[in-house]
Write an enzyme that holds these catalytic residues in place. Structure first.
Site, PDB file in Angstrom:
ATOM      1  N   THR A 404       0.870  -0.952  -0.107  1.00 43.17           N
ATOM      2  CA  THR A 404      -0.066  -0.191   0.194  1.00 43.17           C
ATOM      3  C   THR A 404       0.961   1.339   0.050  1.00 43.17           C
ATOM      4  O   THR A 404       2.061   1.305   0.728  1.00 43.17           O
ATOM      5  CB  THR A 404      -0.445  -0.182   1.271  1.00 43.17           C
ATOM      6  OG1 THR A 404      -1.891  -1.340   1.336  1.00 43.17           O
ATOM      7  CG2 THR A 404      -1.864   1.301   1.099  1.00 43.17           C
ATOM      8  N   GLY A 487      -1.826  -2.989   5.911  1.00 43.32           N
ATOM      9  CA  GLY A 487      -2.790  -4.498   6.160  1.00 43.32           C
ATOM     10  C   GLY A 487      -3.030  -4.032   7.764  1.00 43.32           C
ATOM     11  O   GLY A 487      -4.097  -3.064   7.701  1.00 43.32           O
TER      12      GLY A 487
END
Length: 600
Positions: A404, A487
């Site tokens: 990410t 996450g």
């Protein structure tokens, strides 16, 4: 301010030139690891100074992306323009974390109206594929895999760019994509942490290459059989061409035009059920962020499900029932309360968090009363063996590090953008459509296969999402953009940063540099709706800056604790605060990444 017992072990790299670091890592690394940090004349000895500016600021996971954002601001663009331009660059420069094959969420503060706007730019499953049909493709598998066509959901990023731009943008999209197109053709030097994630991605892809079509991804990023190295100049002409068509033809190029046809044809060859109609029907949605009061006038604001943002709000509602500042930040008591609050919140995540179009969220979970009831379940001296979901009125594995990028931009007028974008686990699904230069996400891995579960796979449904941008208010005024990628680390990371700022008086940079915890395990949104939990207690991972006596005390309290040195699983932080009286901007970036916070 209380003394903070968080002495972080920092390494001092002393390489004379990049080529030497690349050629002799085994010789140099042991020496670097033996040398601690130097001294500082101000602030915590394990941190560095935050950045201050007045006219504009950007914080991203890559220095070149930060510079692109500043260039846009200096050329008269606003924070949304700059955020789109920087995010496009990150898709090229940090494809291990994001790209136009993934999804995007944003929180935007509009100073003209004084309102917060939340954008959900996540994709949905194929409308023509049922859960029964999906299970037939999976065979005996009990969950969706991380690789191949089955976990792919429609990429939402491009539509999210255009949706933000339509409401707030001021510069032509072609101009905003132009810097990335140039870097994609001419090349950019690979950053060190990104090079390490490339290495890990290639190792995983090669170990599982029999399970998916690795041909196009190998040609795009690993053509010589090795991953790109730090300092190596990397080019992606296919991505340049794709972005150029998007800039010229708009979002329909990606969802209805040539790119859409290439994507659908490719996915069908891989066994996917997606059609052109699925892509053409995709849309982003605006939502109102929800804020909860923490203490001292601070409020944490997050996006609703299908994200996990409300987990951070639940944690804040639980933890505001205890005065954490009575203990040192690195104490066992503080880490115990944070961990137990996380476990309580995630028990609810596993049961209730899903696409609200299919499973409405019970808002009672965010009430102060519910927070007090959940707090009462915490034993102050022992780790509880298992926490069950609450009962408001009315499970692959979530906890992986994820892949990410979080970034933020604030301009001189006070337009504030908190943006997160991701391909999810391991750089994505491994699938790269012919000649387009990006990888599809594997976000669909997070569907449950239990038809009774709120997060169960269904046609045209968004899966549970880990990526969350955040925003902080202070005394009712817009104050700070905040994000911490990674996450299941994200909600607990948001709360840890908030605690560092509010309860322990750290500055913006110290709040991110301080050693973190990451609890993994407990109930999962991919597990069956009923039945035993695979790992009820979970594992509490901590960084080396957590004192040894704290680790020992946590173990004595019943926690399973492991110390992890490399920082990867503890997320990647960026933040910008804006003084509502002076307009002065304060920026911070993540020491565990390659990024930069900079202003002018």
């Amino acid at each position: 301010m209380k003394r903070v017992a968080l002495i972080l072990s920092a390494s001092l790299t002393m390489f004379a030139q990049p080529s030497l670091a690349q050629e002799q890592p085994d010789k140099l690394r042991p020496v670097a690891e033996q040398i601690g940090a130097g001294g500082r004349p101000a602030g915590a000895p394990w941190s560095r100074s935050p950045v201050y500016a007045r006219n504009g600021m950007a914080a991203t996971a890559h220095p070149l992306a930060t510079q692109i954002a500043l260039d846009v601001l200096k050329a008269g663009g606003n924070a949304v323009d700059a955020a789109i331009a920087a995010n496009a660059a990150l898709g090229l420069m940090e494809p291990t974390g994001n790209g136009i094959g993934g999804d995007l969420f944003a929180i935007i503060y509009d100073p003209k109206t004084g309102k917060l706007h939340g954008l959900n730019g996540s994709g949905r499953s194929p409308k023509g594929q049922t859960l029964k049909q999906l299970k037939a493709k999976l065979g005996d598998a009990k969950s969706l895999p991380p690789l191949g066509a089955l976990p792919v959901t429609i990429p939402g990023t491009v539509d999210a760019w255009f949706t933000m731009h339509a409401r707030f943008g001021s510069k032509p999209m072609a101009d905003l994509l132009a810097p990335t197109i140039r870097y994609a053709r001419e090349g950019h030097p690979v950053a060190p942490v990104i090079a390490e994630y490339y290495r890990r991605a290639l190792r995983n892809f090669e170990a599982n290459s029999a399970k998916f079509d690795f041909t196009n991804a190998r040609a795009t990023w690993f053509a010589n059989g090795a991953s790109p190295k730090a300092g190596e100049v990397f080019r992606n002409p296919d991505l340049a061409n794709t972005l150029e068509r998007i800039g010229q033809n708009g979002r329909d190029e990606f969802y209805r035009g040539q790119s859409a046809r290439v994507m659908v044809d490719y996915l069908k060859r891989q066994g996917s059920a997606y059609t052109l109609e699925d892509f053409a029907a995709h849309r982003s949605d605006w939502f109102e962020p929800v804020c909860v009061a923490y203490r001292k006038g601070y409020e944490l604001c997050e996006l609703p499900p299908n994200t996990q943002g409300f987990a951070a709000l639940q944690m804040a509602n639980i933890l505001k029932n205890v005065d954490l500042a009575q203990w040192e930040r690195g104490s066992a008591q503080v880490l115990h309360y944070i961990t137990e609050a996380k476990r309580l919140a995630y028990a609810d995540v596993a049961k209730f968090y899903a696409d609200p179009g299919f499973a409405p969220f019970p808002m009672d979970l965010l009430s102060d009363e519910y927070g007090k009831k959940r707090f009462a379940l915490i034993d102050p001296n022992r780790a509880s063996p298992e926490f069950a979901p609450g009962e408001p009125k009315p499970e692959p594995k979530l906890e992986g590090p994820g892949d990410t990028t979080y970034m933020t931009v604030v301009d001189k007028d006070g337009l504030m953008v908190s943006l997160i974008q991701s391909n999810y686990r391991g750089m994505g699904s491994g699938l790269t459509p012919d000649g387009l230069g990006f990888m599809f996400q594997d976000r669909g891995e997070l569907y449950s296969l239990d038809p009774k579960h709120a997060n169960a796979y269904a046609p045209g449904k968004r899966p549970f999402q880990t990526i969350i941008p955040a925003f902080v208010k202070k005394d009712g005024q817009p104050y700070m953009t905040l994000g911490l990628m990674g996450g299941g680390m994200q909600p607990q990371g948001h709360v840890q940063v908030l605690i560092n700022l509010v309860d322990y008086g750290m500055n913006l940079q110290e709040a991110g540099d301080a050693a973190r915890l990451n609890h993994e395990g407990g109930r999962e949104p991919t597990e069956p709706a009923s039945g035993p939990t695979i790992d009820p207690l979970g594992t509490l991972y901590v960084e080396p800056g957590i004192p040894a006596e704290t680790v020992a005390a946590l173990k004595a309290m019943g926690h399973k604790v492991e110390v992890v040195k490399d920082g990867a699983m503890f997320g990647g932080y960026q933040a910008i605060a804006r003084d509502p009286k002076t307009g002065v901007l304060t920026g911070a970036t993540e020491m565990r990444k390659d990024g930069q916070a900079q202003g002018y």
